[in-house]
Design a protein around this motif. Structure first.
Motif, PDB file in Angstrom:
ATOM      1  N   LEU A   1       0.009  11.769 -11.033  1.00 19.91           N
ATOM      2  CA  LEU A   1      -0.287  10.392 -10.510  1.00 19.91           C
ATOM      3  C   LEU A   1      -0.921   9.125 -10.976  1.00 19.91           C
ATOM      4  O   LEU A   1      -0.317   8.167 -11.096  1.00 19.91           O
ATOM      5  N   GLU A   2      -2.441   9.077 -12.028  1.00 24.74           N
ATOM      6  CA  GLU A   2      -2.701   8.172 -12.580  1.00 24.74           C
ATOM      7  C   GLU A   2      -2.005   7.965 -13.663  1.00 24.74           C
ATOM      8  O   GLU A   2      -1.902   7.055 -14.428  1.00 24.74           O
ATOM      9  N   ASN A   3      -1.353   9.471 -14.219  1.00 22.84           N
ATOM     10  CA  ASN A   3      -1.178   9.369 -15.769  1.00 22.84           C
ATOM     11  C   ASN A   3       0.374   8.689 -16.102  1.00 22.84           C
ATOM     12  O   ASN A   3       1.124   7.855 -16.629  1.00 22.84           O
ATOM     13  N   VAL A   4       1.310   9.511 -15.310  1.00 20.40           N
ATOM     14  CA  VAL A   4       3.174   9.129 -14.861  1.00 20.40           C
ATOM     15  C   VAL A   4       3.302   7.313 -13.908  1.00 20.40           C
ATOM     16  O   VAL A   4       4.117   6.789 -14.355  1.00 20.40           O
TER      17      VAL A   4
ATOM     18  N   ASP B   1      -2.957  -0.820  -5.453  1.00 25.69           N
ATOM     19  CA  ASP B   1      -3.444   0.009  -6.980  1.00 25.69           C
ATOM     20  C   ASP B   1      -4.575   0.807  -6.441  1.00 25.69           C
ATOM     21  O   ASP B   1      -4.515   1.725  -7.685  1.00 25.69           O
ATOM     22  N   GLN B   2      -4.082   1.522  -5.596  1.00 30.97           N
ATOM     23  CA  GLN B   2      -5.003   3.202  -5.285  1.00 30.97           C
ATOM     24  C   GLN B   2      -4.345   3.517  -4.147  1.00 30.97           C
ATOM     25  O   GLN B   2      -4.806   3.484  -3.220  1.00 30.97           O
ATOM     26  N   THR B   3      -3.990   4.754  -4.363  1.00 29.59           N
ATOM     27  CA  THR B   3      -3.554   5.415  -3.432  1.00 29.59           C
ATOM     28  C   THR B   3      -4.384   6.369  -2.830  1.00 29.59           C
ATOM     29  O   THR B   3      -4.930   7.163  -3.775  1.00 29.59           O
ATOM     30  N   PRO B   4      -4.027   6.435  -0.770  1.00 28.97           N
ATOM     31  CA  PRO B   4      -5.301   7.939  -0.826  1.00 28.97           C
ATOM     32  C   PRO B   4      -4.043   8.971  -0.950  1.00 28.97           C
ATOM     33  O   PRO B   4      -3.178   9.086  -0.086  1.00 28.97           O
ATOM     34  N   VAL B   5      -4.717  10.293  -1.234  1.00 32.94           N
ATOM     35  CA  VAL B   5      -3.890  11.511  -1.711  1.00 32.94           C
ATOM     36  C   VAL B   5      -4.385  12.176  -0.230  1.00 32.94           C
ATOM     37  O   VAL B   5      -5.310  13.044  -0.173  1.00 32.94           O
TER      38      VAL B   5
ATOM     39  N   PRO C   1       0.558  -1.150  -0.281  1.00 35.98           N
ATOM     40  CA  PRO C   1       0.063   0.524   0.495  1.00 35.98           C
ATOM     41  C   PRO C   1       1.244   1.008  -0.427  1.00 35.98           C
ATOM     42  O   PRO C   1       1.713   1.446   0.533  1.00 35.98           O
ATOM     43  N   ILE C   2       0.639   1.925  -0.616  1.00 32.05           N
ATOM     44  CA  ILE C   2       1.196   3.488  -0.945  1.00 32.05           C
ATOM     45  C   ILE C   2       0.438   4.936  -0.514  1.00 32.05           C
ATOM     46  O   ILE C   2      -0.811   5.088  -1.071  1.00 32.05           O
ATOM     47  N   PHE C   3       0.716   5.710   0.535  1.00 28.77           N
ATOM     48  CA  PHE C   3      -0.091   6.670   1.083  1.00 28.77           C
ATOM     49  C   PHE C   3       0.607   8.369   0.962  1.00 28.77           C
ATOM     50  O   PHE C   3       1.935   8.346   0.219  1.00 28.77           O
ATOM     51  N   THR C   4       0.008   8.384  -0.134  1.00 25.47           N
ATOM     52  CA  THR C   4       1.176   9.812  -0.661  1.00 25.47           C
ATOM     53  C   THR C   4       0.107  10.972  -0.185  1.00 25.47           C
ATOM     54  O   THR C   4      -0.413  11.386   0.368  1.00 25.47           O
TER      55      THR C   4
ATOM     56  N   GLU D   1      -4.234   4.602  -8.914  1.00 28.21           N
ATOM     57  CA  GLU D   1      -5.531   5.134  -8.925  1.00 28.21           C
ATOM     58  C   GLU D   1      -4.954   6.026  -7.770  1.00 28.21           C
ATOM     59  O   GLU D   1      -4.743   6.009  -6.809  1.00 28.21           O
ATOM     60  N   ALA D   2      -5.967   7.659  -8.211  1.00 30.08           N
ATOM     61  CA  ALA D   2      -5.625   8.211  -6.916  1.00 30.08           C
ATOM     62  C   ALA D   2      -7.191   8.922  -5.857  1.00 30.08           C
ATOM     63  O   ALA D   2      -7.706   8.996  -6.664  1.00 30.08           O
TER      64      ALA D   2
END
Length: 525
Positions: free
Chosen positions: A158-161, A249-253, A136-139, A165-166
């Motif tokens: 975040l999504e394209n580079v 697969d999704q990062t909380p920002v 898991p990745i938290f931004t 998912e953000a």
């Protein structure tokens, strides 16, 4: 410890690494987290060189002088019923190998991004490692107190580079001089910036996202713009998914500013609710070791010499993967199958350490090491052998000849080289014919740190002669003929005594392969 008690203790653990490009504010946010944990009374930054108030995580002298992190450090504290282990990693790309290994020892990662610069090259590299591991990745979008990029652009990056998912947990109401606060949809409130707060830090939002009660913000155009953007994201953006977050697969920002401690506590509180407790670890045998397994196991992901220069000690950092550590226990070192007693073990607060009596899966402990351990070693109890997956290693690209400036100080020179090489940031090679020492590294800064530490920690001035870029290729000893060596492909031995060539360039390597078509070259370490 009973199984139920072990499960309860393991569930309290949260072990994460903080990753970023240099100067994104990674060390500063670490300081603020320690502040909430009651570890420091005031959050200093690495910028405050005149005051001597260096970052708690930047404990090495060269880090304090240069204002950068060049080694991973471990900090542990309790907060809201959780035991938190933070691994602060070097942002500089020359030390990415240390960071990659550290990422093998954590259960989640916090990615700090400078909101004025967006995603930078080193962030992209480190993200790929996290993604590869599926953690898991938290931004945290940092430095909101300065003029920042458009938040929509940051989310789009975040999504394209990065290809993840953000899900914005909150949204900035302005930035820099016009920063008003954060529209926090996760907690249904507005977090006011300190210049706006006037004794009040939060304004409640109703179920529809509207401000409850009277507030001058209602008529503020900056707030209205932020609210419109948040509404757009709520309607057209990604749906919040705990499953996707858990799979990486999704990062909380989260937005905020670590320097002025804005939005950091909001981030930490949400992180503790969403981040995972310690999970299982895969072994070379193809099994998975569960954290609540009664047998103790762990692996060495880092070795550090001279954390306390007065004692000239050497610490092996171990991630506990299962069971409970108890002081004085005997473990088996998988590589040698020898039994070792763990009697002098510490837990960390950067460079300050306390003897630890007990620790459980998820914790990071430090073993005083007299030369028994190597990076990647597995230790375990029980009769069933365990060997965890190998840690990533990188073949060096830059090389230097190194020698002692003072021939009368050969003893300290050899001791320093031996200990610093065992940390894994630099590799040591020996010229086959002359015996000359050659150092290999991924980046130039590693040589500078080596030279600095040899002088300051071992009182040994060294002479370093650049050899430039080389291509390292190992050769089967049975196929080796020393006459194959030339000025374009220098024959050396690695630390294990295995032979390899340092090729001047790709042309030299191709020429060698054409001349010796039956000789097999490999890029292994």
């Amino acid at each position: 410890m009973k199984k139920a008690d072990l499960e309860k203790e393991v569930d309290k653990r949260r072990t994460f690494a903080i990753i970023s490009h240099p100067d994104a504010g990674k060390t500063t946010i670490t300081e603020q987290l320690l502040l909430f944990g009651g570890i420091v009374r005031e959050a200093g930054t690495v910028k405050a060189k005149k005051s001597g108030n260096f970052a708690k995580s930047d404990w090495m002298e060269i880090e304090q002088k240069r204002g950068i992190s060049v080694t991973s450090s471990v900090m542990q504290f309790d907060y809201q019923g959780k035991r938190i282990n933070i691994l602060d990693t070097p942002g500089h790309e020359d030390f990415s190998e240390d960071t990659y290994r550290t990422l093998m020892a954590v259960d989640s990662a916090v990615m700090v991004i400078d909101a004025a610069k967006g995603i930078e090259p080193q962030t992209k590299k480190l993200f790929k490692i996290c993604k590869m591991r599926g953690i898991p990745i938290f931004t945290f979008m940092n430095k909101l107190d300065r003029d920042s990029k458009d938040p929509m652009e940051l989310i789009d990056q975040l999504e394209n580079v990065l290809g993840i998912e953000a899900y914005p947990m909150n949204w900035p109401i302005g930035s820099g001089r016009i920063l008003k606060g954060l529209y926090d949809r996760y907690n249904r409130r507005i977090e006011l910036y300190k210049t706006e707060a006037k004794g009040e830090s939060f304004i409640k939002l109703d179920d529809d996202g509207n401000i409850v009660g009277d507030s001058p913000l209602k008529d503020d155009s900056i707030y209205q713009d932020a609210r419109s953007e948040m509404d757009l994201i709520s309607e057209a953006g990604n749906q919040f998914s705990k499953t996707k977050i858990a799979n990486g697969d999704q990062t909380p920002v989260f937005f905020g500013s670590a320097l002025v401690n804005f939005g950091v506590k909001t981030f930490l509180d949400a992180y503790l609710k969403l981040s995972p407790a310690p999970g299982h670890h895969k072994t070379l045998q193809g099994n998975e070791v569960e954290p609540t397994s009664p047998e103790f196991s762990g692996f060495v992901f880092k070795i550090q010499a001279n954390m306390n220069p007065r004692h000239r000690d050497r610490i092996a950092f171990v991630r506990i993967c299962s069971g409970e550590f108890q002081k004085g226990m005997d473990v088996t070192l998988d590589r040698t199958q020898k039994s070792i007693r763990l009697s002098n073990v510490t837990e960390f607060m950067a460079n300050t350490r306390e003897n630890v009596q007990t620790a459980v899966a998820g914790d990071i402990i430090g073993l005083y090491d007299t030369g028994n351990f190597q990076i990647g070693d597995t230790i375990y109890t029980g009769k069933k052998p365990i060997a965890f997956e190998k840690l990533p290693q990188f073949t060096p690209e830059l090389f230097m000849r190194v020698s002692a400036k003072n021939v009368m100080k050969q003893k300290s020179f050899h001791k320093g080289i031996k200990q610093l090489v065992q940390e894994g940031a630099i590799q040591l090679y020996t010229n086959y014919s002359t015996g000359q020492y050659i150092l290999g590294a991924v980046g130039q800064l590693q040589f500078e740190v080596f030279q600095f530490r040899m002088k300051n920690e071992y009182n040994s001035d060294v002479v370093m002669e650049p050899m430039g870029h080389k291509i390292a290729r190992w050769i089967d000893p049975d196929q080796l003929d020393e006459k194959m060596s030339s000025s374009r492909n220098i024959l050396v031995r690695d630390q294990k005594g295995d032979p390899l060539f340092l090729f001047e360039n790709e042309f030299a390597e191709r020429w060698f392969k054409d001349k010796y078509p039956d000789v097999k070259l490999t890029a292994k370490l």
